[in-house]
Motif scaffolding. Structure first.
Motif, mmCIF file in Angstrom:
data_model
loop_
_atom_site.group_PDB
_atom_site.id
_atom_site.type_symbol
_atom_site.label_atom_id
_atom_site.label_comp_id
_atom_site.label_asym_id
_atom_site.label_seq_id
_atom_site.Cartn_x
_atom_site.Cartn_y
_atom_site.Cartn_z
ATOM 1 N N ARG A 1 0.748 -1.225 0.074
ATOM 2 C CA ARG A 1 0.144 0.183 -0.031
ATOM 3 C C ARG A 1 0.929 1.270 0.078
ATOM 4 O O ARG A 1 0.543 2.112 -0.832
ATOM 5 N N THR A 2 1.915 1.267 0.695
ATOM 6 C CA THR A 2 2.823 2.335 0.778
ATOM 7 C C THR A 2 3.502 2.614 -0.565
ATOM 8 O O THR A 2 3.761 3.679 -0.831
ATOM 9 N N THR A 3 3.870 1.294 -0.992
ATOM 10 C CA THR A 3 4.685 1.760 -2.619
ATOM 11 C C THR A 3 3.445 2.414 -3.681
ATOM 12 O O THR A 3 4.029 3.197 -4.214
ATOM 13 N N LEU A 4 2.439 1.629 -3.404
ATOM 14 C CA LEU A 4 1.357 2.279 -4.445
ATOM 15 C C LEU A 4 0.870 3.812 -4.199
ATOM 16 O O LEU A 4 0.346 4.425 -4.906
ATOM 17 N N LEU A 5 1.071 4.091 -3.010
ATOM 18 C CA LEU A 5 0.774 5.569 -2.836
ATOM 19 C C LEU A 5 1.806 6.500 -3.506
ATOM 20 O O LEU A 5 1.716 7.601 -3.793
ATOM 21 N N CYS A 6 3.180 5.792 -3.506
ATOM 22 C CA CYS A 6 4.354 6.610 -4.081
ATOM 23 C C CYS A 6 4.184 6.540 -5.522
ATOM 24 O O CYS A 6 4.450 7.365 -6.531
ATOM 25 N N GLN A 7 3.815 5.288 -6.078
ATOM 26 C CA GLN A 7 3.552 5.132 -7.470
ATOM 27 C C GLN A 7 2.185 4.365 -7.825
ATOM 28 O O GLN A 7 2.112 3.146 -7.584
ATOM 29 N N SER A 8 1.387 4.937 -8.344
ATOM 30 C CA SER A 8 -0.179 4.376 -8.606
ATOM 31 C C SER A 8 -0.167 3.523 -9.433
ATOM 32 O O SER A 8 -1.157 2.817 -9.551
ATOM 33 N N SER A 9 0.804 3.389 -10.580
ATOM 34 C CA SER A 9 0.471 2.739 -11.841
ATOM 35 C C SER A 9 1.043 1.114 -11.309
ATOM 36 O O SER A 9 2.484 0.972 -11.009
ATOM 37 N N ARG A 10 0.312 0.309 -11.202
ATOM 38 C CA ARG A 10 0.743 -1.004 -10.902
ATOM 39 C C ARG A 10 1.518 -1.638 -12.097
ATOM 40 O O ARG A 10 2.349 -2.468 -11.547
ATOM 41 N N ILE A 11 1.283 -1.237 -13.365
ATOM 42 C CA ILE A 11 2.055 -1.844 -14.490
ATOM 43 C C ILE A 11 3.700 -1.395 -14.086
ATOM 44 O O ILE A 11 4.418 -2.117 -14.139
ATOM 45 N N GLN A 12 3.809 -0.186 -13.729
ATOM 46 C CA GLN A 12 5.128 0.315 -13.560
ATOM 47 C C GLN A 12 5.597 -0.321 -12.400
ATOM 48 O O GLN A 12 6.755 -0.550 -12.470
ATOM 49 N N VAL A 13 4.840 -0.352 -11.552
ATOM 50 C CA VAL A 13 5.547 -0.924 -10.116
ATOM 51 C C VAL A 13 6.066 -2.459 -10.386
ATOM 52 O O VAL A 13 7.047 -2.914 -10.226
ATOM 53 N N PHE A 14 5.282 -3.065 -11.120
ATOM 54 C CA PHE A 14 5.465 -4.772 -11.297
ATOM 55 C C PHE A 14 6.769 -4.585 -12.193
ATOM 56 O O PHE A 14 7.676 -5.292 -11.989
ATOM 57 N N GLY A 15 6.934 -3.908 -13.439
ATOM 58 C CA GLY A 15 8.086 -3.777 -14.249
ATOM 59 C C GLY A 15 9.288 -3.368 -13.478
ATOM 60 O O GLY A 15 10.288 -4.001 -13.629
#
Length: 262
Positions: free
Chosen positions: A98-112
């Motif tokens: 949840r903290t990670t997605l607050l910094c970067q909302s794009s899940r595609i970019q987070v996964f990549g």
């Protein structure tokens, strides 16, 4: 693009600042070459022409000089599999995702970014460790060994194959860990195979050659191994495993709800 680059750097920092990263580094960078040196000194005392008939303690004849040291590389495969599984499941602990997605909302970019960061760390660690293991092995062999820096064409080819095997199995463990949100699942699936279960099954049933660890062993099989050296077949099978694991984990990651229990 800048946002994605920042996300990749963020993931690299998270990996390299974690305790598991330093534990794995200690095991594969320090312990594995040290064990390889001890084994090499034993080989030097016996002589490189030693056979089970002349030395009953040997299970099989020593491989040709260009291939000596690869048996020690198998030690580090287990820590790398554990590393991949832990990294894949780590952010599903304590709601870190949840903290990670607050910094970067794009899940595609987070996964990549996660995959790229793990790929960079695994590639550097694997290549350095395997090269150091093979080189120190030949230092231990003394005058009978290859030059520890230059080695030989065959030795460098097998360093590449072994590195590729480590990378693909680590990424596979990561994908399974992220899919099931639990590091235990890839360990239950892969660790028994690392401990020769994969080769044991592959020697008895043809279908078992398609298990990931058995397929990976085809990448750097030596002339004294009971299975053939077939890097194309082994690499393709292992790559398919990785693509399926990453594809499935990606699909579930971008569609899952992180607001509930996980």
């Amino acid at each position: 693009m800048k946002t994605f680059s920042r996300t990749v750097r963020f993931e690299l920092i998270k990996i390299t600042s974690s305790r598991v990263w330093w534990v794995i580094c200690a095991l594969v960078v320090v312990v594995q070459p040290f064990l390889a040196y001890i084994v090499a000194k034993g080989y030097a005392q016996m002589g490189l022409d030693a056979t089970p008939e002349t030395h009953p303690g040997l299970a099989e004849a020593l491989p040709p000089l260009d291939y000596i040291g690869l048996e020690s590389v198998l030690f580090g495969l287990l820590p790398m599999v554990v590393f991949g599984g832990i990294i894949g499941a780590s952010e599903f602990k304590h709601h870190e995702l949840r903290t990670t997605l607050l910094c970067q909302s794009s899940r595609i970019q987070v996964f990549g970014a996660k995959v790229i960061a793990l790929l960079v760390c695994t590639t550097l660690l694997s290549l350095i460790t395997i090269w150091a293991t093979i080189s120190i092995t030949h230092v231990g062999l003394g005058e009978e060994g290859l030059h520890p820096l230059y080695l030989s064409t065959i030795a460098w080819q097998y360093i590449f194959f072994a590195t590729l095997n480590w990378i693909l199995l680590t990424i596979l463990s990561f994908g399974i860990g992220m899919l099931f949100r639990n590091a235990l699942v890839p360990l239950v699936f892969l660790v028994p195979q690392v401990y020769n279960l994969g080769n044991y099954l592959a020697q008895r049933w043809e279908w078992a050659e398609y298990l990931p660890v058995a397929a990976g062993n085809l990448l750097f099989a030596t002339p004294t191994d009971p299975f053939e050296h077939d890097p194309f077949k082994g690499g393709m099978i292992l790559l398919i495993w990785v693509m399926v694991a990453l594809g499935t984990s990606y699909f579930t990651f971008v569609r899952s709800d992180v607001g509930g229990k996980y």
